[in-house]
Design an enzyme around this catalytic site. Structure first.
Site, PDB file in Angstrom:
ATOM      1  N   LYS A 212      24.221  13.060  38.433  1.00 30.18           N
ATOM      2  CA  LYS A 212      24.522  13.600  37.113  1.00 30.18           C
ATOM      3  C   LYS A 212      24.524  12.457  36.107  1.00 30.18           C
ATOM      4  CE  LYS A 212      27.960  16.109  34.462  1.00 30.18           C
ATOM      5  NZ  LYS A 212      29.157  16.950  34.518  1.00 30.18           N
ATOM      6  N   LYS A 266      21.068  16.675  37.370  1.00 25.94           N
ATOM      7  CA  LYS A 266      21.451  17.199  36.073  1.00 25.94           C
ATOM      8  C   LYS A 266      21.382  16.117  35.018  1.00 25.94           C
ATOM      9  CE  LYS A 266      25.501  19.157  33.919  1.00 25.94           C
ATOM     10  NZ  LYS A 266      26.905  19.436  34.072  1.00 25.94           N
TER      11      LYS A 266
HETATM   12  C1  PBG Z   1      31.568  18.614  33.051  1.00 21.94           C
HETATM   13  C2  PBG Z   1      30.332  19.417  32.956  1.00 21.94           C
HETATM   14  C3  PBG Z   1      29.413  19.295  31.929  1.00 21.94           C
HETATM   15  C4  PBG Z   1      28.412  20.235  32.159  1.00 21.94           C
HETATM   16  C5  PBG Z   1      28.743  20.919  33.329  1.00 21.94           C
HETATM   17  N1  PBG Z   1      29.940  20.394  33.816  1.00 21.94           N
HETATM   18  C6  PBG Z   1      29.396  18.449  30.716  1.00 21.94           C
HETATM   19  C7  PBG Z   1      29.816  17.062  30.785  1.00 21.94           C
HETATM   20  O1  PBG Z   1      29.637  16.375  31.802  1.00 21.94           O
HETATM   21  O2  PBG Z   1      30.346  16.611  29.781  1.00 21.94           O
HETATM   22  C8  PBG Z   1      27.236  20.424  31.262  1.00 21.94           C
HETATM   23  C9  PBG Z   1      26.463  21.657  31.386  1.00 21.94           C
HETATM   24  C10 PBG Z   1      25.585  21.947  30.232  1.00 21.94           C
HETATM   25  O3  PBG Z   1      25.402  21.147  29.299  1.00 21.94           O
HETATM   26  O4  PBG Z   1      25.033  23.051  30.236  1.00 21.94           O
HETATM   27  N2  PBG Z   1      32.289  18.655  34.175  1.00 21.94           N
END
Ligand code: PBG
Length: 343
Positions: A212, A266
Site C-alpha cells: 500500500k 493499492k
Molecule cells: C486507510 C485506508 C485508506 C483507504 C482504504 N483504507 C486511506 C488511507 O490510507 O489514508 C483508501 C481507499 C480509497 O481511496 O478508496 N486505512
C-alpha cells in the site's frame, strides 16, 4: 466483402503477418480474447454512516453515498442480485466518537459491526470484508497509535499492532468473513492470525493490504470518512514510497509468511506493474484496489464529456485482470456488474 478492390490490389504489401486479421470482427476478437472480467472479480466498498434511511452523497465521488445500516442492507441485496461475491465496509465516524486511541474500533456496537450482523443475517451467502486500521476512529487520522513530542509525531508500531488485533477480533465476532489490514504496520498479519486462531476463527481469511503506497489518490476517501481534516501530517512513515517496487515484493513476502491468504496492491491503475510482479513472484490470490481518486478522475472527466465513462470504467477493470489481478475492489462494482449482466 473479403475480396479487395482493384485499387487495394495495386497498393498491397507483401506481408506474412497481418495481426489485424484476428481483429476483423467482434466474433474473431472474442475468440482470441486473453482475459475476461466477470462479476466474480468484484469487491464493492461501501461507506457507512449513523442514522436510518439515510444516504449522504460523497461530494468528490458522484454516485457514491454514505449509507445507514438499513440502506447498506439494501445495497447488500443489490450485490447478491448482481452476483458480486463480496462487499467491504468503511465507516464515517461521528467526531465525538473519535479519540486518540481509536477506541470506537473495539466497540462491539460500532457501525461496521452492526452492518456485519445485519447483512450476515439477511444475506449469509455474501462475503463481508472489514478494514483493519484505526484511521476512521482516531482524532489524529492515523491508522495506528501515535506519540507526540511537540511537533514530532510518531506512529507507534508494536502498540498499534496490539490495537489492530483487538479491532480485527471485534470484527470477526460480528461476522466478518475476511479481515483486511490496511494499516501497513509491521507484523500485524501474524499477530492477527494468531489471535483469530486462538479464538477459534480459523476460517476467517486475511486479505493483507500488503503493498500500500502513500498516495494522493486517497483524497476523496478521506473526505468520505471525515478523516481528511483530522489527519495530522502524512502517512509516509508507514505507507510505501511510490518510487519503490522491489520493496513491494518484500512487503508481500512478509505478509504471506505471516499467514495472509490474499494480498492487495493499492492504489490500482498507477501500480499495475506491481500487481504483475506480485502475481508472477508469489502466485497467491492478488487483488487491486481501484481507489477513490481513480474513481473520481474517471467520473469527473466523464461528467465533462471528455471521456466515455462506461468505456473508461470497463477498460480500467480489464486492465487489472490483464496485469494479473484476481479481483478488484472498486466503487464501480455495481455499475460494472450491471453492464456485465446485460451482455
Ligand atoms: C486507510 C485506508 C485508506 C483507504 C482504504 N483504507 C486511506 C488511507 O490510507 O489514508 C483508501 C481507499 C480509497 O481511496 O478508496 N486505512
Amino acid at each position: 466483402m473479403n475480396k479487395p478492390s482493384r485499387i487495394a490490389e495495386a497498393h498491397r504489401l507483401d506481408l506474412t503477418h497481418r495481426p489485424r486479421r484476428n481483429r476483423k470482427a467482434e466474433w474473431a476478437r472474442r475468440l482470441i480474447r486473453e482475459r475476461v472480467l466477470t462479476t466474480d472479480d468484484l469487491i464493492w466498498p461501501l461507506f457507512l454512516i449513523e442514522g436510518e434511511k439515510t444516504r449522504t452523497p460523497v461530494a468528490a465521488m458522484p454516485g457514491v453515498d454514505r449509507l445507514s445500516v438499513d440502506e447498506a442492507v439494501r445495497e447488500a441485496e443489490r450485490a447478491v442480485k448482481l452476483d458480486i461475491p463480496a462487499i467491504a465496509f468503511f465507516p464515517y465516524t461521528e467526531p465525538h466518537l473519535k479519540d486518540e486511541h481509536g477506541s470506537e474500533a473495539y466497540n462491539e456496537g460500532n457501525l461496521v459491526c452492526r452492518a456485519c450482523r445485519a447483512i450476515k443475517k439477511a444475506f449469509p451467502q455474501l462475503g463481508l470484508v472489514t478494514d483493519v486500521a484505526l484511521d476512521p476512529y482516531t482524532s489524529h487520522g492515523h491508522d495506528g497509535l501515535v506519540r507526540e513530542h511537540g511537533d514530532d509525531l510518531r506512529i507507534l508500531n508494536d502498540e498499534s499492532v496490539a490495537a489492530l488485533v483487538r479491532q480485527a477480533l471485534n470484527q470477526a465476532r460480528a461476522g466478518a468473513d475476511v479481515v483486511a489490514p490496511s494499516d501497513m504496520m509491521d507484523g500485524r498479519v501474524g499477530a492477527i492470525r494468531e489471535a483469530l486462531d486462538a479464538e477459534g476463527f480459523v476460517d476467517v481469511q486475511i486479505l493483507a493490504y500488503a503493498a500500500k503506497y502513500a498516495s494522493a489518490f486517497y483524497g476523496p476517501f478521506r473526505d468520505a470518512l471525515g478523516s481528511k481534516g483530522a489527519l495530522k501530517g502524512d502517512k509516509r512513515t508507514y505507507q510505501m514510497d511510490p518510487a519503490n517496487s522491489d520493496e513491494a515484493l518484500r512487503e508481500v513476502e512478509l505478509d504471506l509468511d505471516e499467514g495472509a491468504d490474499m494480498v492487495m496492491v493499492k492504489p490500482g491503475l498507477p501500480y499495475l506493474d506491481i500487481i504483475r510482479r506480485v502475481k508472477d513472484e508469489f502466485g497467491f490470490p492478488t487483488f487491486a484496489y481501484q481507489v477513490s481518486g481513480e474513481y473520481s478522475m474517471i467520473m469527473a472527466a466523464a461528467a465533462n464529456g471528455w471521456i466515455d465513462g462506461d468505456k473508461a470504467m470497463m477498460e480500467s477493470l480489464i486492465a487489472f485482470k490483464r496485469a494479473g489481478a484476481d479481483g478488484v475492489l472498486t466503487y464501480f462494482a455495481p455499475r460494472a456488474a450491471e453492464k456485465l449482466k446485460a451482455r
